[in-house]
Design an enzyme around this catalytic site. Structure first.
Site, PDB file in Angstrom:
ATOM      1  N   SER A   8      39.646  30.548  51.369  1.00  0.00           N
ATOM      2  CA  SER A   8      40.478  31.307  50.441  1.00  0.00           C
ATOM      3  C   SER A   8      41.568  32.071  51.177  1.00  0.00           C
ATOM      4  O   SER A   8      41.298  32.932  52.019  1.00  0.00           O
ATOM      5  CB  SER A   8      39.624  32.288  49.646  1.00  0.00           C
ATOM      6  OG  SER A   8      40.492  33.163  48.946  1.00  0.00           O
ATOM      7  N   HIS A  33      41.959  27.139  49.024  1.00  0.00           N
ATOM      8  CA  HIS A  33      41.653  27.872  47.782  1.00  0.00           C
ATOM      9  C   HIS A  33      42.686  28.974  47.550  1.00  0.00           C
ATOM     10  O   HIS A  33      42.944  29.805  48.416  1.00  0.00           O
ATOM     11  CB  HIS A  33      40.253  28.470  47.904  1.00  0.00           C
ATOM     12  CG  HIS A  33      39.696  29.043  46.643  1.00  0.00           C
ATOM     13  ND1 HIS A  33      39.154  28.268  45.644  1.00  0.00           N
ATOM     14  CD2 HIS A  33      39.588  30.322  46.220  1.00  0.00           C
ATOM     15  CE1 HIS A  33      38.720  29.046  44.667  1.00  0.00           C
ATOM     16  NE2 HIS A  33      38.975  30.304  44.984  1.00  0.00           N
ATOM     17  N   ASP A  35      43.694  32.050  45.045  1.00  0.00           N
ATOM     18  CA  ASP A  35      43.171  32.965  44.016  1.00  0.00           C
ATOM     19  C   ASP A  35      44.315  33.666  43.300  1.00  0.00           C
ATOM     20  O   ASP A  35      45.033  34.472  43.893  1.00  0.00           O
ATOM     21  CB  ASP A  35      42.271  34.023  44.674  1.00  0.00           C
ATOM     22  CG  ASP A  35      40.938  33.439  45.101  1.00  0.00           C
ATOM     23  OD1 ASP A  35      40.249  32.862  44.241  1.00  0.00           O
ATOM     24  OD2 ASP A  35      40.593  33.556  46.295  1.00  0.00           O
ATOM     25  N   MET A  37      45.241  36.257  40.425  1.00  0.00           N
ATOM     26  CA  MET A  37      44.658  37.335  39.597  1.00  0.00           C
ATOM     27  C   MET A  37      45.769  38.070  38.864  1.00  0.00           C
ATOM     28  O   MET A  37      46.798  38.398  39.456  1.00  0.00           O
ATOM     29  CB  MET A  37      43.931  38.334  40.495  1.00  0.00           C
ATOM     30  CG  MET A  37      42.884  37.709  41.385  1.00  0.00           C
ATOM     31  SD  MET A  37      42.144  38.955  42.444  1.00  0.00           S
ATOM     32  CE  MET A  37      41.074  37.936  43.456  1.00  0.00           C
ATOM     33  N   HIS A  66      42.418  28.707  41.677  1.00  0.00           N
ATOM     34  CA  HIS A  66      41.445  29.437  40.854  1.00  0.00           C
ATOM     35  C   HIS A  66      42.197  30.484  40.040  1.00  0.00           C
ATOM     36  O   HIS A  66      42.620  31.510  40.580  1.00  0.00           O
ATOM     37  CB  HIS A  66      40.417  30.081  41.816  1.00  0.00           C
ATOM     38  CG  HIS A  66      39.387  30.925  41.149  1.00  0.00           C
ATOM     39  ND1 HIS A  66      38.565  31.778  41.872  1.00  0.00           N
ATOM     40  CD2 HIS A  66      39.022  31.060  39.854  1.00  0.00           C
ATOM     41  CE1 HIS A  66      37.737  32.398  41.039  1.00  0.00           C
ATOM     42  NE2 HIS A  66      38.004  31.995  39.805  1.00  0.00           N
ATOM     43  N   MET A  68      42.391  33.395  37.703  1.00  0.00           N
ATOM     44  CA  MET A  68      41.659  34.511  37.089  1.00  0.00           C
ATOM     45  C   MET A  68      42.651  35.234  36.201  1.00  0.00           C
ATOM     46  O   MET A  68      43.107  36.349  36.491  1.00  0.00           O
ATOM     47  CB  MET A  68      41.090  35.423  38.184  1.00  0.00           C
ATOM     48  CG  MET A  68      39.897  34.792  38.893  1.00  0.00           C
ATOM     49  SD  MET A  68      39.571  35.537  40.494  1.00  0.00           S
ATOM     50  CE  MET A  68      40.662  34.547  41.509  1.00  0.00           C
ATOM     51  N   MET A 137      30.702  31.339  40.223  1.00  0.00           N
ATOM     52  CA  MET A 137      31.059  32.596  40.892  1.00  0.00           C
ATOM     53  C   MET A 137      29.785  33.278  41.381  1.00  0.00           C
ATOM     54  O   MET A 137      28.884  33.579  40.591  1.00  0.00           O
ATOM     55  CB  MET A 137      31.807  33.527  39.936  1.00  0.00           C
ATOM     56  CG  MET A 137      33.181  33.041  39.510  1.00  0.00           C
ATOM     57  SD  MET A 137      34.277  32.573  40.868  1.00  0.00           S
ATOM     58  CE  MET A 137      34.387  34.103  41.784  1.00  0.00           C
ATOM     59  N   GLY A 142      37.624  39.049  41.396  1.00  0.00           N
ATOM     60  CA  GLY A 142      38.614  40.127  41.485  1.00  0.00           C
ATOM     61  C   GLY A 142      38.881  40.590  42.907  1.00  0.00           C
ATOM     62  O   GLY A 142      39.971  41.056  43.202  1.00  0.00           O
ATOM     63  N   PHE A 143      37.898  40.433  43.771  1.00  0.00           N
ATOM     64  CA  PHE A 143      38.059  40.947  45.134  1.00  0.00           C
ATOM     65  C   PHE A 143      37.356  40.034  46.135  1.00  0.00           C
ATOM     66  O   PHE A 143      36.306  39.475  45.830  1.00  0.00           O
ATOM     67  CB  PHE A 143      37.457  42.361  45.256  1.00  0.00           C
ATOM     68  CG  PHE A 143      38.072  43.332  44.284  1.00  0.00           C
ATOM     69  CD1 PHE A 143      39.241  44.017  44.613  1.00  0.00           C
ATOM     70  CD2 PHE A 143      37.508  43.525  43.030  1.00  0.00           C
ATOM     71  CE1 PHE A 143      39.833  44.891  43.695  1.00  0.00           C
ATOM     72  CE2 PHE A 143      38.092  44.397  42.106  1.00  0.00           C
ATOM     73  CZ  PHE A 143      39.256  45.080  42.444  1.00  0.00           C
ATOM     74  N   ASP A 175      31.837  30.231  44.901  1.00  0.00           N
ATOM     75  CA  ASP A 175      32.890  31.144  45.362  1.00  0.00           C
ATOM     76  C   ASP A 175      32.390  32.591  45.380  1.00  0.00           C
ATOM     77  O   ASP A 175      32.015  33.130  44.335  1.00  0.00           O
ATOM     78  CB  ASP A 175      34.082  31.005  44.397  1.00  0.00           C
ATOM     79  CG  ASP A 175      35.306  31.782  44.822  1.00  0.00           C
ATOM     80  OD1 ASP A 175      35.306  32.362  45.917  1.00  0.00           O
ATOM     81  OD2 ASP A 175      36.278  31.793  44.030  1.00  0.00           O
ATOM     82  N   GLY A 176      32.437  33.205  46.569  1.00  0.00           N
ATOM     83  CA  GLY A 176      32.134  34.630  46.692  1.00  0.00           C
ATOM     84  C   GLY A 176      30.970  34.916  47.622  1.00  0.00           C
ATOM     85  O   GLY A 176      29.866  34.433  47.407  1.00  0.00           O
TER      86      GLY A 176
HETATM   87  C1  DX5 Z   1      37.040  36.434  44.279  1.00  0.00           C
HETATM   88  C2  DX5 Z   1      37.775  35.191  44.665  1.00  0.00           C
HETATM   89  C3  DX5 Z   1      37.276  34.566  45.895  1.00  0.00           C
HETATM   90  C4  DX5 Z   1      37.430  35.383  47.129  1.00  0.00           C
HETATM   91  C5  DX5 Z   1      36.252  35.080  47.994  1.00  0.00           C
HETATM   92  O1  DX5 Z   1      37.497  36.868  43.044  1.00  0.00           O
HETATM   93  O2  DX5 Z   1      37.688  34.237  43.638  1.00  0.00           O
HETATM   94  O3  DX5 Z   1      37.843  33.269  46.088  1.00  0.00           O
HETATM   95  O4  DX5 Z   1      38.598  35.119  47.847  1.00  0.00           O
HETATM   96  O5  DX5 Z   1      36.235  35.954  49.041  1.00  0.00           O
HETATM   97  P1  DX5 Z   1      34.979  36.132  50.003  1.00  0.00           P
HETATM   98  O6  DX5 Z   1      34.685  34.795  50.600  1.00  0.00           O
HETATM   99  O7  DX5 Z   1      35.444  37.151  50.979  1.00  0.00           O
HETATM  100  O8  DX5 Z   1      33.840  36.627  49.137  1.00  0.00           O
HETATM  101 ZN    ZN Z   2      38.340  32.150  44.092  1.00  0.00          ZN
END
Ligand code: DX5
Ligand code: ZN
Length: 216
Positions: A8, A33, A35, A37, A66, A68, A137, A142-143, A175-176
């Site tokens: 990511s 990947h 992200d 948001m 992805h 969000m 997930m 979100g983070f 993911d996460g």
């Molecule tokens: C979270 C994202 C993830 C994030 C994963 O909302 O969708 O893709 O970047 O980060 P790590 O691998 O640090 O949990």
């Molecule tokens: Zn993601």
């Protein structure tokens, strides 16, 4: 068989995106990947289309996007034009998921559906054959850098059964909070692809870390 790794970019150095994307080009990452948001569907804003286009300019691997965001249908064409190959929407953001999936396909992209930690697998039973990748997930989106939620492992196993029962060829991506420990459990449960942000980019040798994950 090796695991698909989708690092990511959220955890990359935004001031050195070209350098970090080129690093991913040199690695065993299969996808990249992205992200997105919107500050509405999730309580954070990451980056949008212009930054994604800049990443696409340097990327030599498929962009695994992805979303969000609320109202993803409105932006499907824009993300195609920005270089998305896999376009993942959230189940929780789509009132007419079947229609959204057809729209993604009509633009020649692979379809992805993400499920939040509280959303059960069964909600996908009627559309599983329309989905190329389900994104489980393992944190609340979100983070980056959050703690892995263990129930994701049993969800992967349940999803694997659902896919087999429907004779589908859907891939399972998670993911996460993925690292080599959580990643190994996920692969054992049936995950085909792993997203990793902080574990890759905060490591001393991201290329080696990607290789370690790829070997799980
Ligand atoms: C979270 C994202 C993830 C994030 C994963 O909302 O969708 O893709 O970047 O980060 P790590 O691998 O640090 O949990
Ligand atoms: Zn993601």
């Amino acid at each position: 068989m090796s695991t698909i790794i989708s690092p990511s970019v959220l955890a990359a150095d935004f001031a050195n995106l070209e350098r970090d994307v080129k690093l991913l080009n040199q690695s065993k990452a299969e996808w990249i990947h992205i992200d997105i948001m919107d500050g509405v569907f999730v309580p954070n804003i990451s980056f949008g289309l212009p930054v994604m286009k800049a990443i696409h300019k340097h990327a030599e691997k498929p962009l695994d996007v992805h979303l969000m965001i609320v109202n993803p249908d409105q932006y499907v064409e824009d993300f195609k034009n920005a270089g998305a190959e896999i376009l993942t929407v959230h189940y929780e953001a789509c009132t007419h998921l079947h229609r959204t999936l057809q729209l993604i396909k009509s633009h020649g992209m692979k379809t992805g559906v993400a499920l939040n930690p509280h959303t059960p697998i069964d909600v996908l039973s009627e559309v599983i054959n329309e989905i190329d990748v389900v994104l489980i997930m393992s944190v609340n989106p979100g983070f980056g850098g959050q703690k892995f939620i263990d129930s994701a492992v049993t969800k992967v196993a349940k999803l694997k059964k659902l896919i087999t029962n429907h004779d589908a060829d859907t891939l399972i991506e998670v993911d996460g909070g993925v690292n080599t420990t959580t990643g190994a459990e996920l692969v054992k449960a049936g995950a085909d692809a792993l997203v990793a942000g902080s574990f890759v980019f905060k490591s001393d040798d991201p290329v080696k870390t990607i290789e370690d994950l790829n070997n799980l």
